[in-house]
Design a protein around this motif. Sequence first.
Motif, PDB file in Angstrom:
ATOM      1  N   ARG A  45      34.893  17.500  46.175  1.00 22.32           N
ATOM      2  CA  ARG A  45      34.121  18.073  47.291  1.00 22.32           C
ATOM      3  C   ARG A  45      34.038  19.580  47.185  1.00 22.32           C
ATOM      4  O   ARG A  45      32.989  20.182  47.410  1.00 22.32           O
ATOM      5  CB  ARG A  45      34.731  17.675  48.629  1.00 22.32           C
ATOM      6  N   ARG A  46      35.140  20.220  46.828  1.00 21.41           N
ATOM      7  CA  ARG A  46      35.138  21.673  46.673  1.00 21.41           C
ATOM      8  C   ARG A  46      34.212  22.086  45.535  1.00 21.41           C
ATOM      9  O   ARG A  46      33.461  23.055  45.642  1.00 21.41           O
ATOM     10  CB  ARG A  46      36.558  22.179  46.411  1.00 21.41           C
ATOM     11  N   MET A  47      34.278  21.343  44.439  1.00 15.43           N
ATOM     12  CA  MET A  47      33.426  21.643  43.284  1.00 15.43           C
ATOM     13  C   MET A  47      31.954  21.475  43.634  1.00 15.43           C
ATOM     14  O   MET A  47      31.109  22.278  43.241  1.00 15.43           O
ATOM     15  CB  MET A  47      33.798  20.741  42.102  1.00 15.43           C
ATOM     16  N   ARG A  48      31.618  20.419  44.369  1.00 13.33           N
ATOM     17  CA  ARG A  48      30.222  20.174  44.720  1.00 13.33           C
ATOM     18  C   ARG A  48      29.707  21.206  45.723  1.00 13.33           C
ATOM     19  O   ARG A  48      28.546  21.593  45.666  1.00 13.33           O
ATOM     20  CB  ARG A  48      30.045  18.756  45.279  1.00 13.33           C
ATOM     21  N   ALA A  49      30.551  21.670  46.634  1.00  8.26           N
ATOM     22  CA  ALA A  49      30.131  22.724  47.567  1.00  8.26           C
ATOM     23  C   ALA A  49      29.784  23.987  46.781  1.00  8.26           C
ATOM     24  O   ALA A  49      28.760  24.636  47.034  1.00  8.26           O
ATOM     25  CB  ALA A  49      31.231  22.999  48.587  1.00  8.26           C
ATOM     26  N   GLY A  94      29.796  23.042  56.531  1.00  8.47           N
ATOM     27  CA  GLY A  94      29.696  21.611  56.812  1.00  8.47           C
ATOM     28  C   GLY A  94      30.288  20.766  55.707  1.00  8.47           C
ATOM     29  O   GLY A  94      30.971  19.767  55.955  1.00  8.47           O
ATOM     30  N   PHE A  95      30.057  21.162  54.481  1.00 10.59           N
ATOM     31  CA  PHE A  95      30.559  20.425  53.325  1.00 10.59           C
ATOM     32  C   PHE A  95      32.071  20.569  53.208  1.00 10.59           C
ATOM     33  O   PHE A  95      32.772  19.623  52.865  1.00 10.59           O
ATOM     34  CB  PHE A  95      29.891  20.956  52.053  1.00 10.59           C
ATOM     35  N   ALA A  96      32.589  21.752  53.502  1.00 20.73           N
ATOM     36  CA  ALA A  96      34.019  22.026  53.325  1.00 20.73           C
ATOM     37  C   ALA A  96      34.873  21.466  54.458  1.00 20.73           C
ATOM     38  O   ALA A  96      36.076  21.289  54.289  1.00 20.73           O
ATOM     39  CB  ALA A  96      34.247  23.527  53.200  1.00 20.73           C
ATOM     40  N   SER A  97      34.268  21.212  55.612  1.00 19.67           N
ATOM     41  CA  SER A  97      35.031  20.697  56.745  1.00 19.67           C
ATOM     42  C   SER A  97      35.599  19.329  56.430  1.00 19.67           C
ATOM     43  O   SER A  97      35.013  18.543  55.692  1.00 19.67           O
ATOM     44  CB  SER A  97      34.134  20.587  57.982  1.00 19.67           C
ATOM     45  N   LYS A  98      36.762  19.068  57.022  1.00 27.04           N
ATOM     46  CA  LYS A  98      37.377  17.750  56.833  1.00 27.04           C
ATOM     47  C   LYS A  98      37.704  17.204  58.204  1.00 27.04           C
ATOM     48  O   LYS A  98      38.545  17.785  58.893  1.00 27.04           O
ATOM     49  CB  LYS A  98      38.614  17.876  55.965  1.00 27.04           C
ATOM     50  N   PRO A  99      37.056  16.155  58.672  1.00 24.57           N
ATOM     51  CA  PRO A  99      36.002  15.432  57.951  1.00 24.57           C
ATOM     52  C   PRO A  99      34.728  16.285  57.847  1.00 24.57           C
ATOM     53  O   PRO A  99      34.551  17.243  58.600  1.00 24.57           O
ATOM     54  CB  PRO A  99      35.752  14.198  58.813  1.00 24.57           C
TER      55      PRO A  99
END
Length: 131
Positions: A45-49, A94-99
């Motif tokens: 997820r971090r890489m894709r962000a 938004g991408f980095a938030s969990k969830p």
Amino acid sequence: MTVTITPIYAGLIALIFFALSWRVIAYRRANRLSLGDEGDRSLLRRMRAQANCAEYAPFGLLLLLLLELQGASLGMLHAMGACLLLGRAFHAYGFASKPMNLPMRQAGMILTFVQLIATSLSLLLVATGVI
């Protein structure tokens, strides 16, 4: 013609990219992960962000630069720069938030696409002599 607006947004977006890159690097170091994502979904997820920013931001900045070189108004340049900047910031958050914060991610993509489409159409209208 001196380019004065695009560098502002390029610098700010580069800082977003740096923050996204740092999140990948720090996670890799903390978890001793070297190559690829090694099946770690949090790293992926971090890489894709980070990659998403790298995929969209340069093209948006190029279009903004071309619009500035064509003599677009300051208002138009700032509106398009702000769309791209906020789009990239909202998407990253938004991408980095969990969830994952899907509405924020979607708002980021919408703002990014608005900037890409509006600057593209503006450039086409100027290039064809319509405006």
